[in-house]
Design an enzyme around this catalytic site. Sequence first.
Site, PDB file in Angstrom:
ATOM      1  N   PHE A  95       0.850  -1.195   0.000  1.00 59.05           N
ATOM      2  CA  PHE A  95       0.000   0.000   0.000  1.00 59.05           C
ATOM      3  C   PHE A  95       0.887   1.247   0.000  1.00 59.05           C
ATOM      4  O   PHE A  95       1.891   1.305   0.724  1.00 59.05           O
ATOM      5  CB  PHE A  95      -0.871  -0.038   1.262  1.00 59.05           C
ATOM      6  CG  PHE A  95      -1.846   1.082   1.406  1.00 59.05           C
ATOM      7  CD1 PHE A  95      -3.062   1.056   0.724  1.00 59.05           C
ATOM      8  CD2 PHE A  95      -1.582   2.143   2.256  1.00 59.05           C
ATOM      9  CE1 PHE A  95      -3.985   2.079   0.881  1.00 59.05           C
ATOM     10  CE2 PHE A  95      -2.501   3.165   2.423  1.00 59.05           C
ATOM     11  CZ  PHE A  95      -3.702   3.140   1.732  1.00 59.05           C
ATOM     12  N   ASN A 200      -3.591   1.599  10.548  1.00 57.07           N
ATOM     13  CA  ASN A 200      -4.304   1.972   9.330  1.00 57.07           C
ATOM     14  C   ASN A 200      -4.610   0.656   8.627  1.00 57.07           C
ATOM     15  O   ASN A 200      -3.848   0.198   7.773  1.00 57.07           O
ATOM     16  CB  ASN A 200      -3.449   2.889   8.450  1.00 57.07           C
ATOM     17  CG  ASN A 200      -4.127   3.172   7.121  1.00 57.07           C
ATOM     18  OD1 ASN A 200      -5.338   2.992   6.988  1.00 57.07           O
ATOM     19  ND2 ASN A 200      -3.356   3.602   6.137  1.00 57.07           N
ATOM     20  N   PRO A 201      -5.702  -0.001   9.004  1.00 65.45           N
ATOM     21  CA  PRO A 201      -5.990  -1.348   8.485  1.00 65.45           C
ATOM     22  C   PRO A 201      -6.709  -1.272   7.141  1.00 65.45           C
ATOM     23  O   PRO A 201      -7.090  -0.186   6.692  1.00 65.45           O
ATOM     24  CB  PRO A 201      -6.933  -1.902   9.557  1.00 65.45           C
ATOM     25  CG  PRO A 201      -7.676  -0.698  10.036  1.00 65.45           C
ATOM     26  CD  PRO A 201      -6.724   0.469   9.933  1.00 65.45           C
TER      27      PRO A 201
HETATM   28  C1  LIG Z   1      -4.294   0.159   4.314  1.00 68.90           C
HETATM   29  S1  LIG Z   1      -2.793  -0.748   4.339  1.00 68.90           S
HETATM   30  C2  LIG Z   1      -1.894   0.320   5.438  1.00 68.90           C
HETATM   31  C3  LIG Z   1      -0.437   0.105   5.484  1.00 68.90           C
HETATM   32  C4  LIG Z   1       0.303   1.148   6.338  1.00 68.90           C
HETATM   33  N1  LIG Z   1      -0.154   1.094   7.716  1.00 68.90           N
HETATM   34  C5  LIG Z   1       0.084   2.529   5.785  1.00 68.90           C
HETATM   35  O1  LIG Z   1      -0.592   3.340   6.409  1.00 68.90           O
HETATM   36  O2  LIG Z   1       0.611   2.811   4.703  1.00 68.90           O
HETATM   37  C6  LIG Z   1      -3.241  -2.145   5.341  1.00 68.90           C
HETATM   38  C7  LIG Z   1      -2.111  -3.165   5.572  1.00 68.90           C
HETATM   39  O3  LIG Z   1      -2.620  -4.202   6.416  1.00 68.90           O
HETATM   40  C8  LIG Z   1      -2.124  -5.456   5.986  1.00 68.90           C
HETATM   41  N2  LIG Z   1      -3.055  -6.464   6.513  1.00 68.90           N
HETATM   42  C9  LIG Z   1      -4.272  -6.823   6.044  1.00 68.90           C
HETATM   43  N3  LIG Z   1      -4.859  -7.723   6.842  1.00 68.90           N
HETATM   44  C10 LIG Z   1      -3.981  -7.927   7.870  1.00 68.90           C
HETATM   45  C11 LIG Z   1      -4.013  -8.741   9.033  1.00 68.90           C
HETATM   46  N4  LIG Z   1      -5.081  -9.515   9.306  1.00 68.90           N
HETATM   47  N5  LIG Z   1      -2.966  -8.719   9.864  1.00 68.90           N
HETATM   48  C12 LIG Z   1      -1.868  -7.937   9.601  1.00 68.90           C
HETATM   49  N6  LIG Z   1      -1.777  -7.147   8.501  1.00 68.90           N
HETATM   50  C13 LIG Z   1      -2.828  -7.136   7.659  1.00 68.90           C
HETATM   51  C14 LIG Z   1      -2.103  -5.325   4.486  1.00 68.90           C
HETATM   52  O4  LIG Z   1      -1.234  -6.261   3.898  1.00 68.90           O
HETATM   53  C15 LIG Z   1      -1.622  -3.874   4.332  1.00 68.90           C
HETATM   54  O5  LIG Z   1      -0.203  -3.837   4.301  1.00 68.90           O
END
Ligand SMILES: C[S@@+](CC[C@H](N)C(=O)[O-])C[C@H]1O[C@@H](n2cnc3c(N)ncnc32)[C@H](O)[C@@H]1O
Length: 314
Positions: A95, A200-201
Site C-alpha cells: 500500500f 491503518n488497516p
Molecule cells: C491500508 S494498508 C496500510 C499500510 C500502512 N499502515 C500505511 O498506512 O501505509 C493495510 C495493511 O494491512 C495489511 N493487513 C491486512 N490484513 C492484515 C491482518 N489480518 N494482519 C496484519 N496485517 C494485515 C495489508 O497487507 C496492508 O499492508
Amino acid sequence: MNPRPVPVAGVVRSAARTLSAAGVDSAHVEAQLVCAHVLGIDRSRLMFADDVDAAAVSEIEQLVAARARDRTPLQYLLGRAVTGRLELAVGPGVFIPRPETELLAEWILAALPAPGDGPGPVVVDLCAGSGTLALEIAHARPDAHVHAVELHDAALSWLRRNADERAAAGDTPIEVHHTDATDPRALPHLRDRAAAVVSNPPYIPFTDDLPADVLMHEPATALFGGGDGLAVVTPLVDVAAALLAPGGHLAVEHDDTTGPAVAAVVSAQGAFGTVEQHTDLAGRPRFVTATRFDAGHGDDDGEVVTTARKGITR
Ligand SMILES: C[S@@+](CC[C@H](N)C(=O)[O-])C[C@H]1O[C@@H](n2cnc3c(N)ncnc32)[C@H](O)[C@@H]1O
C-alpha cells in the site's frame, strides 16, 4: 530518440502533455517528479538543471508511458514514497502511504508520555504495510520500542526493507512481526504493555468504484475491509485492547463513511474510555482514538464524542 541534449523545460512539457492526455490529474507535477527522479535531483532544482541527454530522455519517456498506459502509480514507478518526515521504498505488493495517515502519527506522538528516565514507551503498529506509522514514530521517538505487525508476504518484504533502511540511517530499529493482527493470540509477550497501538488497516467497504491507480495496482488485501469495512477493524480492536497498558492510547484510521461505526466498535469493546472521532484537514471523518481504562475505572463509561473537529486539535 533525440541524439542531442534537450532543455529540461521541453522534456517536462512533453511528459506533462502525455500524462494529461491520459487523464492523469496533476500531470505537470507528476512530469516534474519523473524528470527530477531520472536526473537524480530534487524537483525544486529542475529549473537549474542542465539539458537532458538522450538516455535520460528515453528513461523519462518510458516511465511516463507506463504511467499513461495503465495508471501504474507514480510511487511504484519511482520506487519511493514521501511520508511525514521519511521517504520509504514502495512497489507492487504494498500500500502506498497516504497523507491522512500522517495525522495518526502526529496524534499518537502527541499522546505518548514525554521521554523520561524510565524505559521508553512500547508502541505497536497493526497492519504496518510499508511501515509508515511504525517508522515515523521510531524516527520521532528514539526511546520508543516500536513493533510493526504485517500479515501479507509482499508487504512484509517492503516493511523489512524499510525497517533496515531506517535503522541504517540511524533510527532506533523497530521489531517486525509476521503475524495476523486480528488473531487474539498475537504478540503474547506485549500484553498489557503498549503505551499506544496505531493502525491503518484495510477498511474500504467492498466497491469497484475506485481510481484505476488504486483498484488495478494496490493489493486488495490492503484496501478492503469486507462489505461494511469493519471485517479487520473489529477483531483488531480486541487485539489492541489486549496489548494496551491501562491508560494506553489507540488510534485507528477508517473510511470516511464508517467513522460512527468504528467509534461504536471501539466503544462496545468495553476496554476503552472516551472514544473520539477525528476529521482530516478537508473535514472528512478519518480516524478514531480512545484510551484504555485505568484499572478500577468507574466514572467514564466509554462515551463516544461525536463532534467532528477540524484537524487533530485535542
Ligand atoms: C491500508 S494498508 C496500510 C499500510 C500502512 N499502515 C500505511 O498506512 O501505509 C493495510 C495493511 O494491512 C495489511 N493487513 C491486512 N490484513 C492484515 C491482518 N489480518 N494482519 C496484519 N496485517 C494485515 C495489508 O497487507 C496492508 O499492508
